[in-house]
Design an enzyme around this catalytic site. Sequence first.
Site, PDB file in Angstrom:
ATOM      1  N   THR A  99     -71.026   7.140  51.904  1.00  0.00           N
ATOM      2  CA  THR A  99     -70.152   7.200  53.075  1.00  0.00           C
ATOM      3  C   THR A  99     -69.581   8.607  53.179  1.00  0.00           C
ATOM      4  OG1 THR A  99     -69.553   4.872  52.682  1.00  0.00           O
ATOM      5  CG2 THR A  99     -68.121   6.130  54.155  1.00  0.00           C
ATOM      6  N   LYS A 102     -73.651   5.334  64.486  1.00  0.00           N
ATOM      7  CA  LYS A 102     -73.885   3.928  64.169  1.00  0.00           C
ATOM      8  C   LYS A 102     -73.039   2.983  65.019  1.00  0.00           C
ATOM      9  CE  LYS A 102     -74.527   5.659  59.582  1.00  0.00           C
ATOM     10  NZ  LYS A 102     -73.873   5.856  58.314  1.00  0.00           N
ATOM     11  N   GLY A 112     -71.453  -2.032  65.911  1.00  0.00           N
ATOM     12  CA  GLY A 112     -71.724  -1.158  64.787  1.00  0.00           C
ATOM     13  C   GLY A 112     -72.792  -1.805  63.932  1.00  0.00           C
ATOM     14  N   THR A 152     -74.115   3.972  55.459  1.00  0.00           N
ATOM     15  CA  THR A 152     -73.271   3.252  56.379  1.00  0.00           C
ATOM     16  C   THR A 152     -72.091   2.526  55.781  1.00  0.00           C
ATOM     17  OG1 THR A 152     -75.200   2.783  57.721  1.00  0.00           O
ATOM     18  CG2 THR A 152     -73.240   1.609  58.274  1.00  0.00           C
ATOM     19  N   CYS A 175     -66.985   5.965  48.016  1.00  0.00           N
ATOM     20  CA  CYS A 175     -68.390   5.560  48.113  1.00  0.00           C
ATOM     21  C   CYS A 175     -69.281   6.780  48.374  1.00  0.00           C
ATOM     22  CB  CYS A 175     -68.559   4.534  49.235  1.00  0.00           C
ATOM     23  SG  CYS A 175     -70.272   4.038  49.509  1.00  0.00           S
ATOM     24  N   ALA A 224     -64.856   6.777  52.226  1.00  0.00           N
ATOM     25  CA  ALA A 224     -65.632   8.011  52.027  1.00  0.00           C
ATOM     26  C   ALA A 224     -65.214   8.754  50.767  1.00  0.00           C
ATOM     27  CB  ALA A 224     -65.497   8.920  53.246  1.00  0.00           C
ATOM     28  N   SER A 259     -72.553  -0.142  52.729  1.00  0.00           N
ATOM     29  CA  SER A 259     -72.357   0.200  51.321  1.00  0.00           C
ATOM     30  C   SER A 259     -70.912   0.395  50.920  1.00  0.00           C
ATOM     31  CB  SER A 259     -73.165   1.432  50.943  1.00  0.00           C
ATOM     32  OG  SER A 259     -73.580   2.182  52.014  1.00  0.00           O
TER      33      SER A 259
END
Length: 179
Positions: free
Chosen positions: A169, A39, A51, A7, A166, A163, A130
């Site tokens: 993600t 989410k 969220g 997430t 991480c 994304a 995260s």
Amino acid sequence: MTIIRSTTVLGVRHNGEIALGADGQATMDKHVAKNNVRKIRKLQDGKIVTGFAGSTADAFMLLDKFDEKLGGYGGNLKRAAIELAKEWRKDQYLRKLEAMMVVADKNELLIISGTGDVLEPDSDVAAIGSGAMFAQAAALALKKHAPHLTARQMVEEGLHIAADICIYTNHNLIVEQPV
């Protein structure tokens, strides 16, 4: 015990609008368990967008509790958030839940934590999960250097940047705006 990580949730208030988005990845230990988790949820006929990050079961319990609070307080976002945070902190069972929430209506953007905090971000950027710091940094830079973008575009780009950095993600995004 398997560690579940996932997430990145990002909310931005910009030029009179609010957008809230999240990626779709759920990770168990070192493996992607699912890449299209939803989410982001709408409550109150789309007037409230939420969220969540953390344990999915815990988050769903909190979403139900938050929806109850919204109903009890006539859809007042801040009041419902404060009452949820108070109950979350005081209740022996709820205190064990491992999740955080970002909630928004057309006017307000808030972060709710299990420690009793209801935070209204100074910068009009709220991020949890995260990849939160990557997404938040990207959104802050976009607000400063690309003010012509919409809140939705900032959320999408901020999440894509997170994304790229991480490993928890992905680029499978859901972005919603309160009506």
